[in-house]
Design a protein around this motif. Structure first.
Motif, PDB file in Angstrom:
ATOM      1  N   ARG A   1     -14.613  86.744 -23.048  1.00 54.03           N
ATOM      2  CA  ARG A   1     -13.526  87.149 -23.950  1.00 54.03           C
ATOM      3  C   ARG A   1     -13.844  86.764 -25.390  1.00 54.03           C
ATOM      4  O   ARG A   1     -13.603  87.537 -26.316  1.00 54.03           O
ATOM      5  CB  ARG A   1     -12.200  86.535 -23.491  1.00 54.03           C
ATOM      6  CG  ARG A   1     -11.730  87.132 -22.166  1.00 54.03           C
ATOM      7  CD  ARG A   1     -10.287  86.824 -21.848  1.00 54.03           C
ATOM      8  NE  ARG A   1      -9.906  85.435 -21.988  1.00 54.03           N
ATOM      9  CZ  ARG A   1      -9.890  84.547 -21.007  1.00 54.03           C
ATOM     10  NH1 ARG A   1     -10.242  84.897 -19.785  1.00 54.03           N
ATOM     11  NH2 ARG A   1      -9.512  83.312 -21.224  1.00 54.03           N
ATOM     12  N   ASN A   2     -14.434  85.584 -25.589  1.00 56.71           N
ATOM     13  CA  ASN A   2     -14.818  85.150 -26.943  1.00 56.71           C
ATOM     14  C   ASN A   2     -15.943  86.015 -27.510  1.00 56.71           C
ATOM     15  O   ASN A   2     -15.950  86.329 -28.703  1.00 56.71           O
ATOM     16  CB  ASN A   2     -15.242  83.684 -26.938  1.00 56.71           C
ATOM     17  CG  ASN A   2     -14.092  82.749 -26.678  1.00 56.71           C
ATOM     18  OD1 ASN A   2     -12.928  83.105 -26.871  1.00 56.71           O
ATOM     19  ND2 ASN A   2     -14.392  81.547 -26.219  1.00 56.71           N
TER      20      ASN A   2
ATOM     21  N   ASP B   1      -8.016  94.165 -19.855  1.00 52.90           N
ATOM     22  CA  ASP B   1      -8.446  93.047 -19.010  1.00 52.90           C
ATOM     23  C   ASP B   1      -9.388  93.488 -17.897  1.00 52.90           C
ATOM     24  O   ASP B   1     -10.365  92.806 -17.597  1.00 52.90           O
ATOM     25  CB  ASP B   1      -7.240  92.337 -18.401  1.00 52.90           C
ATOM     26  CG  ASP B   1      -6.449  91.544 -19.426  1.00 52.90           C
ATOM     27  OD1 ASP B   1      -6.968  91.294 -20.538  1.00 52.90           O
ATOM     28  OD2 ASP B   1      -5.300  91.159 -19.113  1.00 52.90           O
TER      29      ASP B   1
ATOM     30  N   ALA C   1     -14.233  89.243 -28.556  1.00 53.82           N
ATOM     31  CA  ALA C   1     -13.350  89.035 -29.707  1.00 53.82           C
ATOM     32  C   ALA C   1     -14.153  88.817 -30.985  1.00 53.82           C
ATOM     33  O   ALA C   1     -13.768  89.306 -32.053  1.00 53.82           O
ATOM     34  CB  ALA C   1     -12.427  87.845 -29.449  1.00 53.82           C
TER      35      ALA C   1
ATOM     36  N   GLN D   1     -12.804  94.058 -19.341  1.00 49.48           N
ATOM     37  CA  GLN D   1     -13.390  92.762 -19.667  1.00 49.48           C
ATOM     38  C   GLN D   1     -13.920  92.087 -18.403  1.00 49.48           C
ATOM     39  O   GLN D   1     -14.997  91.496 -18.404  1.00 49.48           O
ATOM     40  CB  GLN D   1     -12.370  91.847 -20.341  1.00 49.48           C
ATOM     41  CG  GLN D   1     -12.029  92.225 -21.746  1.00 49.48           C
ATOM     42  CD  GLN D   1     -11.085  91.227 -22.384  1.00 49.48           C
ATOM     43  OE1 GLN D   1     -11.118  90.037 -22.081  1.00 49.48           O
ATOM     44  NE2 GLN D   1     -10.234  91.705 -23.275  1.00 49.48           N
TER      45      GLN D   1
ATOM     46  N   GLY E   1     -14.910  92.076 -32.459  1.00 48.68           N
ATOM     47  CA  GLY E   1     -13.799  92.982 -32.712  1.00 48.68           C
ATOM     48  C   GLY E   1     -13.444  93.902 -31.557  1.00 48.68           C
ATOM     49  O   GLY E   1     -12.729  94.882 -31.753  1.00 48.68           O
ATOM     50  N   PHE E   2     -13.916  93.614 -30.350  1.00 48.41           N
ATOM     51  CA  PHE E   2     -13.579  94.436 -29.195  1.00 48.41           C
ATOM     52  C   PHE E   2     -12.216  94.027 -28.646  1.00 48.41           C
ATOM     53  O   PHE E   2     -11.921  92.840 -28.508  1.00 48.41           O
ATOM     54  CB  PHE E   2     -14.623  94.286 -28.076  1.00 48.41           C
ATOM     55  CG  PHE E   2     -15.879  95.043 -28.322  1.00 48.41           C
ATOM     56  CD1 PHE E   2     -16.028  96.340 -27.860  1.00 48.41           C
ATOM     57  CD2 PHE E   2     -16.924  94.463 -29.024  1.00 48.41           C
ATOM     58  CE1 PHE E   2     -17.205  97.039 -28.082  1.00 48.41           C
ATOM     59  CE2 PHE E   2     -18.098  95.156 -29.259  1.00 48.41           C
ATOM     60  CZ  PHE E   2     -18.236  96.448 -28.786  1.00 48.41           C
ATOM     61  N   ASP E   3     -11.412  95.012 -28.325  1.00 54.50           N
ATOM     62  CA  ASP E   3     -10.103  94.776 -27.720  1.00 54.50           C
ATOM     63  C   ASP E   3     -10.030  95.619 -26.452  1.00 54.50           C
ATOM     64  O   ASP E   3      -9.352  96.639 -26.410  1.00 54.50           O
ATOM     65  CB  ASP E   3      -8.988  95.143 -28.700  1.00 54.50           C
ATOM     66  CG  ASP E   3      -7.614  94.791 -28.162  1.00 54.50           C
ATOM     67  OD1 ASP E   3      -7.529  93.925 -27.260  1.00 54.50           O
ATOM     68  OD2 ASP E   3      -6.632  95.397 -28.623  1.00 54.50           O
ATOM     69  N   LEU E   4     -10.764  95.195 -25.435  1.00 50.16           N
ATOM     70  CA  LEU E   4     -10.844  95.950 -24.189  1.00 50.16           C
ATOM     71  C   LEU E   4      -9.736  95.529 -23.234  1.00 50.16           C
ATOM     72  O   LEU E   4      -9.310  94.367 -23.243  1.00 50.16           O
ATOM     73  CB  LEU E   4     -12.197  95.716 -23.511  1.00 50.16           C
ATOM     74  CG  LEU E   4     -13.442  96.108 -24.284  1.00 50.16           C
ATOM     75  CD1 LEU E   4     -14.693  95.731 -23.500  1.00 50.16           C
ATOM     76  CD2 LEU E   4     -13.435  97.586 -24.601  1.00 50.16           C
TER      77      LEU E   4
END
Length: 128
Positions: free
Chosen positions: A28-29, A40, A32, A43, A35-38
């Protein structure tokens, strides 16, 4: 059934089958920081692919540069029989591209069990 499992592996989860599947914090880090907002679920699957890559890297050992291990891992996936689906290959390829771009200080260290294992830091942010 074996072919289906190969093309869409069902990873084991430590949180039980009734719990949502989530990516590890480091994945997740990594996302982030770039700039990825996938979602859950996506991810989680990137986590599965990256953990599989790290298992592969451990088998290859410290003599081989990261870029070569990535290239060899992808070549191995292309050569699988039966072949993996194109969308899965692309998901793995993209996950590894993001991984390479989003880490620094790739190195090998001895773990608590005396085995060499890859270590790296997640970059706080990645320049375009």
């Amino acid at each position: 059934m074996e072919d289906a499992a190969r093309n869409n592996p069902a990873p084991s989860t430590d949180n039980g089958s009734d719990q949502p599947r989530v990516a590890k914090p480091w994945v997740r880090n990594l996302l982030a920081g770039q700039g990825f907002d996938l979602p859950d679920e996506k991810q989680f699957w990137w986590n599965v692919h990256l953990e599989a890559f790290l298992r592969y890297a451990r088998k290859r050992g410290p003599e081989i540069p990261l870029e070569q291990i990535v290239a060899d891992h992808l070549a191995g996936l292309r050569a699988e029989e039966p072949p993996i689906t194109p969308w899965r290959f692309e998901q793995v390829r993209l996950a590894l591209q993001v991984f390479e771009r989003g880490i620094e200080h790739w190195r090998w260290e001895t773990d608590a069990h005396g085995r060499l294992t890859p270590r790296f830091r997640i970059k706080c942010s990645v320049e375009s």
